[in-house]
Design an enzyme around this catalytic site. Structure first.
Site, mmCIF file in Angstrom:
data_model
loop_
_atom_site.group_PDB
_atom_site.id
_atom_site.type_symbol
_atom_site.label_atom_id
_atom_site.label_comp_id
_atom_site.label_asym_id
_atom_site.label_seq_id
_atom_site.Cartn_x
_atom_site.Cartn_y
_atom_site.Cartn_z
ATOM 1 N N ASN A 45 0.830 -1.211 0.000
ATOM 2 C CA ASN A 45 0.000 0.000 0.000
ATOM 3 C C ASN A 45 0.869 1.268 0.000
ATOM 4 O O ASN A 45 0.383 2.353 0.300
ATOM 5 C CB ASN A 45 -0.922 0.024 1.219
ATOM 6 C CG ASN A 45 -1.879 -1.146 1.240
ATOM 7 O OD1 ASN A 45 -2.437 -1.511 0.211
ATOM 8 N ND2 ASN A 45 -2.059 -1.740 2.408
ATOM 9 N N HIS A 131 -13.753 -2.018 6.667
ATOM 10 C CA HIS A 131 -12.548 -2.700 7.162
ATOM 11 C C HIS A 131 -12.780 -3.336 8.539
ATOM 12 O O HIS A 131 -13.563 -2.826 9.343
ATOM 13 C CB HIS A 131 -11.441 -1.647 7.271
ATOM 14 C CG HIS A 131 -10.081 -2.196 7.554
ATOM 15 N ND1 HIS A 131 -9.551 -2.247 8.816
ATOM 16 C CD2 HIS A 131 -9.142 -2.709 6.718
ATOM 17 C CE1 HIS A 131 -8.333 -2.761 8.746
ATOM 18 N NE2 HIS A 131 -8.049 -3.039 7.492
ATOM 19 N N GLU A 178 -16.044 4.004 4.319
ATOM 20 C CA GLU A 178 -14.701 4.349 3.864
ATOM 21 C C GLU A 178 -14.851 5.278 2.666
ATOM 22 O O GLU A 178 -15.907 5.290 2.030
ATOM 23 C CB GLU A 178 -13.932 3.080 3.451
ATOM 24 C CG GLU A 178 -13.688 2.159 4.631
ATOM 25 C CD GLU A 178 -12.998 0.845 4.266
ATOM 26 O OE1 GLU A 178 -12.365 0.764 3.199
ATOM 27 O OE2 GLU A 178 -13.116 -0.096 5.060
ATOM 28 N N SER A 182 -10.879 -0.615 0.729
ATOM 29 C CA SER A 182 -9.547 -1.222 0.756
ATOM 30 C C SER A 182 -9.398 -2.441 -0.150
ATOM 31 O O SER A 182 -8.306 -2.704 -0.639
ATOM 32 C CB SER A 182 -9.174 -1.596 2.189
ATOM 33 O OG SER A 182 -10.066 -2.569 2.699
ATOM 34 N N ASP A 207 -13.528 6.645 6.926
ATOM 35 C CA ASP A 207 -12.151 6.157 6.970
ATOM 36 C C ASP A 207 -11.494 6.412 5.611
ATOM 37 O O ASP A 207 -11.906 5.847 4.601
ATOM 38 C CB ASP A 207 -12.167 4.656 7.318
ATOM 39 C CG ASP A 207 -10.769 4.064 7.448
ATOM 40 O OD1 ASP A 207 -9.791 4.742 7.090
ATOM 41 O OD2 ASP A 207 -10.668 2.907 7.908
ATOM 42 N N HIS A 210 -7.194 4.773 2.342
ATOM 43 C CA HIS A 210 -6.634 4.607 0.998
ATOM 44 C C HIS A 210 -6.803 5.845 0.119
ATOM 45 O O HIS A 210 -6.509 5.804 -1.069
ATOM 46 C CB HIS A 210 -7.251 3.380 0.324
ATOM 47 C CG HIS A 210 -6.894 2.122 1.037
ATOM 48 N ND1 HIS A 210 -5.720 1.450 0.822
ATOM 49 C CD2 HIS A 210 -7.526 1.459 2.041
ATOM 50 C CE1 HIS A 210 -5.658 0.409 1.629
ATOM 51 N NE2 HIS A 210 -6.734 0.388 2.385
ATOM 52 N N LYS A 241 -0.272 3.940 4.671
ATOM 53 C CA LYS A 241 -0.407 3.645 3.255
ATOM 54 C C LYS A 241 0.419 4.658 2.441
ATOM 55 O O LYS A 241 1.614 4.506 2.370
ATOM 56 C CB LYS A 241 -1.881 3.624 2.862
ATOM 57 C CG LYS A 241 -2.525 2.265 3.106
ATOM 58 C CD LYS A 241 -3.107 2.020 4.436
ATOM 59 C CE LYS A 241 -3.471 0.580 4.672
ATOM 60 N NZ LYS A 241 -4.597 0.413 5.568
HETATM 61 C C1 LIG Z 1 -5.113 -0.472 6.624
HETATM 62 C C2 LIG Z 1 -6.438 -0.005 7.071
HETATM 63 C C3 LIG Z 1 -6.694 0.265 8.416
HETATM 64 C C4 LIG Z 1 -5.708 -0.064 9.487
HETATM 65 O O1 LIG Z 1 -4.603 0.776 9.454
HETATM 66 P P1 LIG Z 1 -3.190 0.295 9.997
HETATM 67 O O2 LIG Z 1 -2.446 1.555 10.130
HETATM 68 O O3 LIG Z 1 -2.633 -0.631 8.984
HETATM 69 O O4 LIG Z 1 -3.433 -0.366 11.314
HETATM 70 C C5 LIG Z 1 -7.918 0.813 8.755
HETATM 71 N N1 LIG Z 1 -8.867 1.044 7.823
HETATM 72 C C6 LIG Z 1 -8.671 0.746 6.515
HETATM 73 C C7 LIG Z 1 -9.756 1.013 5.529
HETATM 74 C C8 LIG Z 1 -7.455 0.204 6.109
HETATM 75 O O5 LIG Z 1 -7.260 -0.116 4.837
#
Ligand SMILES: *Cc1c(COP(=O)(O)O)cnc(C)c1O
Length: 379
Positions: A45, A131, A178, A182, A207, A210, A241
């Site tokens: 990522n 997620h 989101e 993801s 969230d 990405h 990411k």
């Molecule tokens: C990767 C991810 C997380 C978690 O983040 P980390 O920093 O890897 O713990 C949370 N939400 C989504 C949508 C993700 O892709």
């Protein structure tokens, strides 16, 4: 008592056993595995190629010397170090919100923040493809949960009316989604969702894991690029990411952030991330919003245009269906020198096992073209 070996055998049988694979090189678009071979990496990522960049490596070394390696305790116990305060101020400014709070990981952000916002008497309505960290956060809260089919705003509106009828005095309703998903790489219809939550008392939590660093002017994310900062109550994201580091954040109104400082258990009861890391995240934020970041986003965009598949993000799913078939496809690609992970249940719904290709600004044209031909041969 249940035997772990038996449980592992069952996972094996279903094609769901996962194993750790050891890398012998730093992150990058070419990585070495423990078989000594170099692979084209389409699994990370690290969308902008920052993780192993000279800029961040040098900043990290400098920051360790100035800020120190460890933080000593939770920020409520031993005090907030300057590096964390500077980062949060910068982040709130970048995201155009009153305040921000950072956590050790994105996972800890979701599982800390959501139960701090909602409790047993409250309601949480989530997109089906949210997620695991968001789902676990909602479960931990003890709130009544409802899930709507992916990006189905009509179903969301229905659940919302249902929750509004049941919500008692002072109860909170939280809608969680989101901005860029993801495992599917598609986007939420955020304008429509805001239209729905705006005419209700519900709070909105998005969230941007990405999208942060990738989408919109300076990589501020989808919420900012649509001008929805006032409609979205909680903008979550990660530094793991596009920023190439690790950690997570919530950007919100000052009173919400103050509440999280008091109630988010993964913040209160966890040692603050290294101050050197916090300072390096600040540096990464400067980089991502600079001309260097713009240039990297343009390269990523032009790499995506070289793929024969249409995409809405740097995440390109190739849905195969059965676990074994997805694993076999991933294995055939590995034999040809490409790392493309097979993503299976429970990360994605049963029957939708897939290859998840991720592109980086650091891939070169030859790598992308050879991936295309390897995919054509293997699928
Ligand atoms: C990767 C991810 C997380 C978690 O983040 P980390 O920093 O890897 O713990 C949370 N939400 C989504 C949508 C993700 O892709």
């Amino acid at each position: 008592m249940r035997d772990p070996a038996q449980e592992l055998a069952e996972l094996d049988e279903q094609g769901l056993r996962r194993k750790l694979r050891r890398l012998e090189s730093p992150q990058g678009v070419r990585i070495q595995l423990d078989d000594g071979k170099i692979y084209h990496n389409f699994s990370s990522n690290d969308y902008l190629g920052f993780a192993d960049s000279d800029f961040l490596k040098e900043a990290y070394c400098r920051n360790v010397k100035v800020q120190g390696a460890g933080s000593g305790a939770s920020r409520l116990v031993c005090g907030t170090m300057g590096a964390h305060a500077v980062l949060e101020k910068k982040l709130a400014h970048f995201k155009n919100t009153e305040a921000a709070l950072t956590f050790a990981t994105g996972f800890a952000t979701a599982t800390g923040a959501i139960p701090a916002i909602c409790g047993k008497k409250d309601f949480i309505i989530l997109d089906k493809l949210c997620h695991a960290s968001l789902i676990d956060g909602a479960r931990l809260s003890g709130a009544t949960m409802r899930v709507f089919p992916h990006n189905d705003t009509e179903a969301l509106a229905k659940h919302l009316r249902w929750a509004e009828r049941r919500a008692g005095n002072g109860a909170r309703i939280l809608v969680v989604t989101e901005s860029v998903f993801s495992m599917d790489g598609d986007r939420a219809p955020l304008k429509e969702i805001c239209g729905i939550t705006k005419s209700s008392p519900a709070l909105l939590f998005v969230d941007e894991a990405h999208a942060f660093g990738i989408v919109g002017n300076q990589g501020r994310g989808l919420v900012a690029s649509l001008g929805l900062e006032r409609e979205v109550d909680f903008q979550m994201g990660t530094f793991s990411k596009a920023l190439g580091l690790s950690g997570g954040y919530i950007c919100a109104r000052r009173d919400w952030i103050d509440l999280l400082v008091n109630r988010a258990r993964s913040f209160v009861y966890s040692t603050a991330p290294s101050p050197a890391l916090a300072a390096t995240i600040s540096d990464a934020l400067d980089l991502v919003s600079s001309e260097v970041g713009e240039e990297a986003r343009r390269r990523l965009e032009s790499n995506l245009a070289k793929l024969s598949r249409p995409t809405e993000s740097a995440i390109v799913p190739v849905v195969i269906g059965e676990n074994e078939a997805a694993l076999a496809a991933s294995e055939r690609l590995r034999e040809r020198g490409f790392l493309v992970p097979a993503i299976r249940f429970p990360t994605v719904p049963r029957g939708t096992s897939r290859l998840r290709i991720t592109l980086s600004a650091a891939h070169d044209t030859a790598q992308i073209e050879s991936l295309e031909s390897a995919l054509a041969e293997t699928l």
